[in-house]
Design a protein around this motif. Structure first.
Motif, PDB file in Angstrom:
ATOM      1  N   GLN A   1      57.522 -25.940 -12.382  1.00  0.00           N
ATOM      2  CA  GLN A   1      56.866 -24.775 -11.609  1.00  0.00           C
ATOM      3  C   GLN A   1      54.766 -24.853 -11.742  1.00  0.00           C
ATOM      4  O   GLN A   1      53.954 -24.835 -10.716  1.00  0.00           O
ATOM      5  CB  GLN A   1      57.069 -23.666 -11.417  1.00  0.00           C
ATOM      6  CG  GLN A   1      56.793 -22.689 -10.307  1.00  0.00           C
ATOM      7  CD  GLN A   1      56.809 -23.306  -8.825  1.00  0.00           C
ATOM      8  OE1 GLN A   1      57.915 -23.512  -7.954  1.00  0.00           O
ATOM      9  NE2 GLN A   1      55.767 -23.483  -8.079  1.00  0.00           N
TER      10      GLN A   1
ATOM     11  N   ASP B   1      52.123 -26.617  -9.666  1.00  0.00           N
ATOM     12  CA  ASP B   1      51.160 -25.179  -8.960  1.00  0.00           C
ATOM     13  C   ASP B   1      49.463 -25.723  -9.460  1.00  0.00           C
ATOM     14  O   ASP B   1      48.462 -25.556  -8.796  1.00  0.00           O
ATOM     15  CB  ASP B   1      50.894 -23.504  -9.690  1.00  0.00           C
ATOM     16  CG  ASP B   1      52.156 -22.980  -8.933  1.00  0.00           C
ATOM     17  OD1 ASP B   1      52.816 -22.834  -7.930  1.00  0.00           O
ATOM     18  OD2 ASP B   1      52.721 -21.724  -9.694  1.00  0.00           O
TER      19      ASP B   1
ATOM     20  N   LYS C   1      46.994 -26.635  -6.826  1.00  0.00           N
ATOM     21  CA  LYS C   1      45.126 -25.680  -6.680  1.00  0.00           C
ATOM     22  C   LYS C   1      44.441 -26.841  -6.809  1.00  0.00           C
ATOM     23  O   LYS C   1      43.129 -26.970  -6.471  1.00  0.00           O
ATOM     24  CB  LYS C   1      45.113 -25.013  -7.653  1.00  0.00           C
ATOM     25  CG  LYS C   1      43.691 -24.170  -8.010  1.00  0.00           C
ATOM     26  CD  LYS C   1      43.684 -23.191  -9.102  1.00  0.00           C
ATOM     27  CE  LYS C   1      43.015 -22.458  -8.950  1.00  0.00           C
ATOM     28  NZ  LYS C   1      42.305 -22.390 -10.717  1.00  0.00           N
TER      29      LYS C   1
END
Length: 190
Positions: free
Chosen positions: A166, A170, A174
């Motif tokens: 995760q 992320d 981003k």
């Protein structure tokens, strides 16, 4: 040739070389970004659909597996696992499909990473650093998804693996738009 003519000639040569470099940089950035998007998509499973194999005939499954680029031998192995699905056991076939997905994602990541390494000359330090960070995050996900390295079923290891995946996802989610903006800015400024 006067010194002014010599200077103009050198200046024109330098401008021509710079123009060629900038043109190549545009091509490299576009190609790398494309390869990165494919790798990201495969690893984070953003775009993935799989047919409902249990409702397919053997010929349809054979064609579908063949369309994945598998060899005849690999298709035959898959068919053997698929026949077990018809008997109610999906585990082997699911593992087989998981391995195919992993290999494809790994291949896409390798293509993007190799392209980046072979074309580092055209990347600015900031873009290169960002791109390498994204490649590292994709690799982290692949490590935890490698079917041949199935982690034990101990709860904490599974929980840790999911957290790593995760966090890496992320960073990728981003980082990709940030990289895109960095590349666009550099290409616009020339």
């Amino acid at each position: 040739m006067t010194s002014l003519e010599k200077y103009k000639s050198e200046l024109n040569e330098n401008l021509h070389r710079f123009s060629l470099y900038e043109q190549k940089k545009h091509e490299v950035y576009a190609e790398y970004y494309s390869l990165l998007m494919y790798a990201q998509s495969e690893v984070t499973e953003r775009i993935r659909s799989r047919p409902e194999y249990r409702f397919m005939t053997e010929a349809q499954v054979r064609e579908s597996l063949g369309n994945l680029g598998l060899s005849d031998e690999e298709v035959n192995i898959g068919i053997g696992y698929w026949k077990e699905v018809k008997k109610g056991d999906q585990k082997q076939f699911n593992s087989f499909l998981e391995r195919i997905d992993y290999n494809f994602a790994d291949s896409k990541n390798n293509q993007a990473n190799n392209y980046l390494l072979l074309n580092e000359l055209y990347f600015s330090e900031t873009v290169l650093s960002k791109a390498k960070g994204l490649q590292k995050s994709i690799f982290e996900i692949l490590v935890y998804k490698d079917p041949s390295l199935k982690h034990s079923s101990i709860g904490e290891e599974i929980k840790e693996g999911r957290l790593v995946i995760q966090k890496a996802r992320d960073k990728i989610e981003k980082g990709v738009p940030e990289l895109k903006e960095m590349m666009k800015k550099e290409l616009k400024e020339g």
